[in-house]
Design a protein around this motif. Structure first.
Motif, PDB file in Angstrom:
ATOM      1  N   ALA A 217       0.837  -1.191   0.000  1.00 17.57           N
ATOM      2  CA  ALA A 217       0.000   0.000   0.000  1.00 17.57           C
ATOM      3  C   ALA A 217       0.876   1.246   0.000  1.00 17.57           C
ATOM      4  O   ALA A 217       2.034   1.213   0.402  1.00 17.57           O
ATOM      5  N   GLU A 218       0.268   2.354  -0.417  1.00 14.80           N
ATOM      6  CA  GLU A 218       1.004   3.605  -0.515  1.00 14.80           C
ATOM      7  C   GLU A 218       0.645   4.462   0.696  1.00 14.80           C
ATOM      8  O   GLU A 218      -0.531   4.676   0.982  1.00 14.80           O
ATOM      9  N   PRO A 219       1.631   4.944   1.447  1.00 11.98           N
ATOM     10  CA  PRO A 219       1.283   5.706   2.654  1.00 11.98           C
ATOM     11  C   PRO A 219       0.582   7.012   2.280  1.00 11.98           C
ATOM     12  O   PRO A 219       0.974   7.683   1.329  1.00 11.98           O
ATOM     13  N   VAL A 220      -0.466   7.361   3.038  1.00  9.49           N
ATOM     14  CA  VAL A 220      -1.156   8.623   2.755  1.00  9.49           C
ATOM     15  C   VAL A 220      -1.104   9.547   3.970  1.00  9.49           C
ATOM     16  O   VAL A 220      -1.842  10.513   4.059  1.00  9.49           O
ATOM     17  N   VAL A 221      -0.248   9.232   4.935  1.00 10.27           N
ATOM     18  CA  VAL A 221      -0.022  10.135   6.063  1.00 10.27           C
ATOM     19  C   VAL A 221       1.472  10.428   6.121  1.00 10.27           C
ATOM     20  O   VAL A 221       2.273   9.718   5.518  1.00 10.27           O
ATOM     21  N   ALA A 222       1.826  11.462   6.868  1.00 11.90           N
ATOM     22  CA  ALA A 222       3.233  11.816   6.986  1.00 11.90           C
ATOM     23  C   ALA A 222       3.591  11.898   8.463  1.00 11.90           C
ATOM     24  O   ALA A 222       2.713  11.936   9.334  1.00 11.90           O
ATOM     25  N   ARG A 223       4.866  11.933   8.726  1.00  7.39           N
ATOM     26  CA  ARG A 223       5.348  12.015  10.085  1.00  7.39           C
ATOM     27  C   ARG A 223       4.740  13.241  10.776  1.00  7.39           C
ATOM     28  O   ARG A 223       4.683  14.325  10.199  1.00  7.39           O
ATOM     29  N   GLY A 224       4.263  13.054  11.997  1.00  7.92           N
ATOM     30  CA  GLY A 224       3.701  14.166  12.742  1.00  7.92           C
ATOM     31  C   GLY A 224       2.192  14.270  12.635  1.00  7.92           C
ATOM     32  O   GLY A 224       1.544  14.915  13.457  1.00  7.92           O
ATOM     33  N   ASP A 225       1.593  13.630  11.620  1.00  6.65           N
ATOM     34  CA  ASP A 225       0.138  13.686  11.464  1.00  6.65           C
ATOM     35  C   ASP A 225      -0.557  13.063  12.669  1.00  6.65           C
ATOM     36  O   ASP A 225      -0.071  12.099  13.245  1.00  6.65           O
ATOM     37  N   LEU A 226      -1.720  13.634  13.003  1.00  8.68           N
ATOM     38  CA  LEU A 226      -2.563  12.996  14.008  1.00  8.68           C
ATOM     39  C   LEU A 226      -3.574  12.133  13.268  1.00  8.68           C
ATOM     40  O   LEU A 226      -4.174  12.580  12.292  1.00  8.68           O
ATOM     41  N   VAL A 227      -3.715  10.892  13.713  1.00  6.48           N
ATOM     42  CA  VAL A 227      -4.676  10.018  13.025  1.00  6.48           C
ATOM     43  C   VAL A 227      -5.730   9.562  14.026  1.00  6.48           C
ATOM     44  O   VAL A 227      -5.488   9.490  15.230  1.00  6.48           O
ATOM     45  N   LEU A 228      -6.904   9.262  13.478  1.00  7.70           N
ATOM     46  CA  LEU A 228      -7.986   8.729  14.302  1.00  7.70           C
ATOM     47  C   LEU A 228      -8.139   7.247  14.010  1.00  7.70           C
ATOM     48  O   LEU A 228      -7.738   6.761  12.955  1.00  7.70           O
ATOM     49  N   LYS A 229      -8.736   6.546  14.926  1.00 11.35           N
ATOM     50  CA  LYS A 229      -8.934   5.115  14.766  1.00 11.35           C
ATOM     51  C   LYS A 229      -9.750   4.834  13.505  1.00 11.35           C
ATOM     52  O   LYS A 229     -10.790   5.448  13.290  1.00 11.35           O
ATOM     53  N   GLY A 230      -9.266   3.929  12.689  1.00 12.68           N
ATOM     54  CA  GLY A 230     -10.007   3.562  11.485  1.00 12.68           C
ATOM     55  C   GLY A 230      -9.704   4.456  10.293  1.00 12.68           C
ATOM     56  O   GLY A 230     -10.209   4.231   9.207  1.00 12.68           O
ATOM     57  N   GLN A 231      -8.844   5.448  10.495  1.00  9.14           N
ATOM     58  CA  GLN A 231      -8.503   6.355   9.385  1.00  9.14           C
ATOM     59  C   GLN A 231      -7.577   5.641   8.392  1.00  9.14           C
ATOM     60  O   GLN A 231      -6.701   4.874   8.784  1.00  9.14           O
ATOM     61  N   LEU A 232      -7.793   5.937   7.114  1.00  9.04           N
ATOM     62  CA  LEU A 232      -6.951   5.315   6.091  1.00  9.04           C
ATOM     63  C   LEU A 232      -5.529   5.871   6.194  1.00  9.04           C
ATOM     64  O   LEU A 232      -5.337   7.084   6.172  1.00  9.04           O
TER      65      LEU A 232
END
Ligand code: SF4
Ligand code: SF4
Lengths: 357, 517
Positions: free
Chosen positions: B57-72
């Motif tokens: 898969a191709e990452p769609v977040v970057a270092r430092g991002d805040l993510v929520l549960k279930g987020q792609l």
């Protein structure tokens, strides 16, 4: 292979291993061996021990020469088992050097010349037996009456003289084994009925109260051990059944056609050497085919050859030569008789849908 | 053969299963009675971007991002790939490489998340009503949720649900055989979540357009069988709960289908050719969650077991939880394990480093002690034929081994090398402890490598040939054009000459006429 083997599955292993298998065979050989030792007395005990020790020494020597790890290989039990089996095929009162020679032939020529455990084409014990039969026809066919050596028979001192002194009281060993007796009498023109009456009770023969090799007299105890091997899943039933079956069918047919010149099938089946061959010799892993069908072909081949050699050959026995001949066919059988691959036809093509596999 | 052999544990059902196979000690009792526990959120979560067969898969977040549960956080690339979602809420602290959950221990692209401990859900996927949804919608939802085969094969499930387009399908088989020793995660899931598994199975049947559903469970899981019997209505269909003999490798798709239907899948083909598609029970559960609640695939049940573990257990853990955390949760190790594994003891992957994370296909974390592995010295092959007897594919492993060791890969391929399914029955049984599967896998790798090299060479050769051909064609065209022009010129000259001659002739004629006057 040079590349490192990646550790991969399986990470667990069954309890079976080589020494356990060898041990199981020895356990199953014990009843018949014990019976033979008891019946033929001290000379048999000496010969038995001498042969096994010699086999082990030859094994160590060969391993050392080949530069293989001695401790690991010599303790796998295979050399002891080979020595044991060789001893069982010898005449019980044979002198010590016959035992040593037999063990040497089996281990050195039968096994290590081919590259050691698992590499030999021919059954080592049968190689030794066949060579000795040809080289020492006299010593290899000196049969004693079991009563002589039995409890109350020969004393310890006398026995030492028999095995190590080469001092066989010739009058003590006038016996012949059942099959050789049958053959010589047939050659002498005796009718079958008269010979059968002479050799006496078939029960005695089956239970082992007859002259014969050290451990091959009691067909009954060998059968017992053989069933043990099958129950312990060391061998499958295919080879014993096809050996015994083909001998029974062929000798039955021959006897049905010409009862005067062929012994009835029960004389064959009650012979210990046939039982020994069917359960302990022909089933040798290394020299028999691996697939069920291959084993069946192999077993039937051995049975047929035994019958042919016993009926028309120069040797009243024939087990050794039959086994050796079929050993030579094993690679061929393994090449042509393969299991069918899942999802493929026997020819190796993917199966067609709708068709039968 | 198998009919003739006097088997100590004669089982009439075996006559209808498949040839070969083994009966290892299952050791399932270690964890079978432990109810599924929720594993607490670990301090760090490492989510590899490749947890499936296919393209990573191709990452769609970057270092430092805040993510929520279930987020792609990882997007599927291409038709055979899978989405990856954040297992919990927190901050992405690295998008880089980390040790793979694989024996090679090589670094693989991994997203590392430091959980904030609040486990806040982001927006979930829109829920579907499977009763009214189309098969396409269901398959799309399963793809969106990043569900892959959870029995260990990790093939993207949506791709398998779309087989309907290519094959004439009749049956969905829910594979709950769980034939690997030690593993009890599917067993527990069935005992505790039978209804949800049934619903997931019904949804998958709808997506496949089939009406027959068979749930296959090995005979050694009576409670799971009973639980599934109680919940056998799946989206209006009645599922058939079938007990199959406990015989490894029953969970192999083709062997399971053979046992259930008596039909053999042709070599190199899919069971779909027989109209059967097989999905794992845990996958059915994941499909249920994805379709009914819009939850992506972010956690799974893992069996932690082996005699080196203090307290064997079945844990529902987040994908990306490190193995060391799972073991620590189970009371740690009571002795130094001989092997640390992801998956079952027959086909599982040995790992060196306990910091590797679990992934979607990880059904077990095993720490095996020395007396369980029974590692022994390798002895020469004694040709006992046991490996031939147990090979479920009908191969002759000892022979493959001999040929491979002699460097004869083609010869090995000729006698079935590529049909081997790596089940390990042969190595398990071999009394000489020969590394049969290991050698076979090595040879398969070599052959694949050689094939791809050959493929490349052929490709290069083809390109070169095409280039020469093109050049030749151009040269030929030039030559032809030149020849044509020359011919034209010649023809022109001739025409001119003829015309001149004609004119000259005419002039001559006129002249002579005039002279005659
Ligand atoms: S099981 Fe092992 S020893 Fe027996 S034939 Fe196969 S490789 Fe050889
Ligand atoms: S690993 Fe391969 S060769 Fe060995 S038993 Fe399984 S299918 Fe047969």
């Amino acid at each position: 292979m040079t590349a490192p083997i990646l550790v991969s599955g399986p990470h667990i292993h069954s309890r079976f291993n080589v020494s356990r298998t060898m041990m199981a065979v020895m356990v199953c050989l014990s009843p018949a061996t014990g019976f033979g030792l008891l019946h033929f007395g001290w000379p048999a005990v000496f010969l038995f021990l001498v042969t096994i020790v010699a086999a082990l020494l030859f094994e160590v020597l060969c391993l050392a020469l080949a530069g293989k790890p001695i401790l690991r290989f010599a303790t796998d039990g295979s050399a002891i088992l080979t020595g044991w089996i060789v001893a069982l095929t010898l005449p019980p009162w044979a002198p010590w050097w016959v035992g040593v020679t037999a063990a040497g032939l089996a281990i050195v020529i039968g096994k290590h010349v081919f590259g050691g455990l698992g590499q030999n084409l021919f059954n080592p014990a049968m190689v030794a037996r066949a060579m000795l039969l040809v080289a020492l026809p006299v010593q290899m066919t000196v049969w004693v009456d079991p009563v002589l050596g039995g409890p109350g028979g020969l004393g310890f001192q006398q026995a030492l003289a028999v095995t190590f002194g080469g001092d066989i009281g010739i009058d003590a060993v006038s016996s012949a084994s059942v099959l050789s007796h049958v053959q010589s009498q047939l050659d002498a023109g005796q009718p079958m009925q008269a010979i059968l009456a002479e050799i006496g009770n078939i029960h005695d023969q089956f239970f082992g109260y007859v002259p014969g090799s050290l451990g091959e007299t009691s067909a009954f105890l060998l059968l017992l051990g053989g069933v043990g091997l099958i129950l312990m899943r060391v061998i499958t039933v295919v080879i014993p059944l096809s050996v015994l079956g083909s001998v029974a069918v062929l000798s039955g047919a021959a006897w049905g056609i010409a009862p005067d010149s062929f012994p009835p099938p029960q004389v064959h089946l009650a012979s210990g050497s046939l039982m020994f061959c069917a359960f302990f010799i022909a089933t040798d892993y290394v020299t028999s085919p691996v697939t069920g069908l291959g084993k069946m072909i192999y077993g039937i081949g051995i049975g047929a050859l035994i019958f042919i050699i016993r009926s028309w050959g120069a040797f009243p026995e024939g087990v050794a030569f039959a086994v050796l001949l079929m050993n030579a066919c094993t690679p061929l059988i393994d090449e042509y008789v393969r299991p069918r691959i899942f999802g493929r036809t026997r020819a190796g093509k993917p199966i067609e849908l709708g068709g039968k596999p | 053969m198998s009919i003739l052999s006097f088997s100590g544990r004669f089982d009439p059902a075996r006559l209808f299963s498949f040839k070969g196979g083994i009966h290892p000690e299952t050791c399932k009792f270690l964890s079978a009675d432990c109810a599924i526990e929720d594993m607490p959120i670990p301090a760090l979560i490492r989510v590899p971007l490749q947890q499936h067969i296919g393209v990573e898969a191709e990452p769609v977040v970057a270092r430092g991002d805040l993510v929520l549960k279930g987020q792609l956080i990882g997007k599927a690339r291409g038709p055979v790939s899978s989405n990856i979602h954040a297992p919990t809420s927190g901050q992405v602290i690295a998008v880089g490489h980390f040790i793979a959950p694989h024996p090679s221990g090589l670094p693989v692209p991994t997203i590392t998340i430091r959980p904030d401990g609040e486990d806040r859900w982001g927006p979930r996927l829109p829920r579907l009503h499977p009763e009214s949804a189309t098969p396409e919608q269901i398959a799309a939802q399963v793809a969106e949720a990043g569900i892959v085969g959870m029995g260990g094969a990790t093939f993207p499930s949506a791709v398998k649900l779309n087989l309907r387009a290519k094959y004439d399908l009749q049956t969905l088989v829910i594979n709950a055989a769980e034939c690997e020793p030690y593993l009890t995660c599917d067993d527990r899931l069935m005992r505790e979540r039978a209804e949800e598994i049934a619903d997931g199975a019904g949804i998958m049947a709808k997506a496949l357009g089939v009406s027959e559903i068979i749930v296959a469970i090995e005979a050694n899981k009576p409670q799971a069988i009973e639980a599934m019997q109680r919940h056998k209505i799946a989206l209006g269909h009645i599922m058939r709960i079938k007990t199959v003999p406990a015989q490894y490798p029953m969970g192999s798709e083709k062997h399971l289908v053979k046992t259930l239907t008596g039909k053999e899948t042709p070599a190199r083909a899919l069971t779909a050719e027989l109209g059967v598609v097989v999905h794992n029970a845990a996958t059915a559960h994941a499909v249920h969650l994805a379709v009914r609640y819009g939850e992506p695939s972010i956690s799974r049940v893992v069996t932690v077991s082996g005699r080196a573990v203090a307290r064997p257990a079945n844990l529902r853990a987040l994908i990306g939880t490190p193995v060391s955390d799972l073991i620590a949760h189970c009371g740690g190790l009571v002795e130094d394990p001989e092997r640390l594994l992801l998956g079952g003891p027959m086909m599982g992957q040995p790992i060196q480093n306990p910091r590797v994370p679990i992934v979607k296909g990880t059904g077990g974390v095993l720490a095996l002690s020395e007396r369980e592995t029974r590692e022994r010295d390798v002895m020469p092959c004694i040709r006992c034929g046991l490996c031939v007897q147990v090979c479920p594919m009908g191969l002759t492993p000892f022979e493959l081994n001999t040929r491979i060791e002699a460097g004869d890969l083609e010869g090995a391929a000729k006698v079935g090398l590529l049909d081997c399914i790596n089940c390990g029955c042969c190595s398990f049984t071999c009394p000489s402890n020969r590394p049969l599967v290991q050698t076979i896998q090595y040879a398969k790798g070599k052959l694949a490598e050689r094939d791809s090299r050959k493929h490349q060479q052929e490709q290069a050769k083809r390109l070169a040939e095409a280039r020469t051909a093109r050049h030749e064609a151009i040269a030929e065209a030039k030559r032809a054009a030149m020849a044509r022009r020359k011919a034209e010129m010649d023809a022109n000259k001739k025409r001119e000459a003829e015309a001149e001659a004609l004119v000259a002739g005419a002039v001559e004629a006129i002249k002579s006429k005039e002279a005659a006057k």
